[in-house]
Design an enzyme around this catalytic site. Sequence first.
Site, PDB file in Angstrom:
ATOM      1  N   TYR A   1       0.843 -11.227 -14.062  1.00 18.20           N
ATOM      2  CA  TYR A   1       1.515  -9.872 -13.550  1.00 18.20           C
ATOM      3  C   TYR A   1       1.759  -8.677 -14.581  1.00 18.20           C
ATOM      4  CZ  TYR A   1       5.743 -12.653 -14.074  1.00 18.20           C
ATOM      5  OH  TYR A   1       6.668 -13.670 -14.873  1.00 18.20           O
TER       6      TYR A   1
ATOM      7  N   GLU B   1      -3.766   8.365  -1.235  1.00 14.49           N
ATOM      8  CA  GLU B   1      -4.779   7.267  -0.568  1.00 14.49           C
ATOM      9  C   GLU B   1      -5.762   6.819  -1.446  1.00 14.49           C
ATOM     10  OE1 GLU B   1      -3.182  10.189   2.700  1.00 14.49           O
ATOM     11  OE2 GLU B   1      -3.696  10.316   0.697  1.00 14.49           O
TER      12      GLU B   1
ATOM     13  N   LYS C   1       5.215   8.379  -3.442  1.00 16.90           N
ATOM     14  CA  LYS C   1       5.061   9.769  -3.869  1.00 16.90           C
ATOM     15  C   LYS C   1       6.625  10.286  -3.647  1.00 16.90           C
ATOM     16  CE  LYS C   1       2.460  13.891  -4.696  1.00 16.90           C
ATOM     17  NZ  LYS C   1       1.067  14.395  -4.088  1.00 16.90           N
TER      18      LYS C   1
END
Length: 122
Positions: free
Chosen positions: A53, A73, A98
């Site tokens: 990770y 997107e 955002k």
Amino acid sequence: MDQITLSGVTAVGHHGVFDFERRNGQPFVVDAVLHLDFGAAAVSDDVLHTAHYGEVAECIRGWITGEPLNLIEALAVRIAEDVLAKFPVSAVDITVHKPRAPIAVEFGDVSVSVHRVARERP
């Protein structure tokens, strides 16, 4: 399927459709859920048998700070596809936040989420 959840990977990016977003930058926050089988990692107790990770976080940060895109997107899809290509996961969920998006009304956050499944590996 087992999951690794990585929340709140944050960096400044220059994504957006407006010139001032690309010029000034702003924080983007990414959450990732990695779907994989922990069986081999549990037996071996070796990070080589799972999705590291820390490396996933670096990959995500690279996309946030990388070449500007117009849409979050597009950023979410690119991150998802890259994680699938680089790490031994069967599926991934990516959410891009955002929080300082240029919206004319008061808001807490705007985010997009994608789910992508790995194709069969040869």
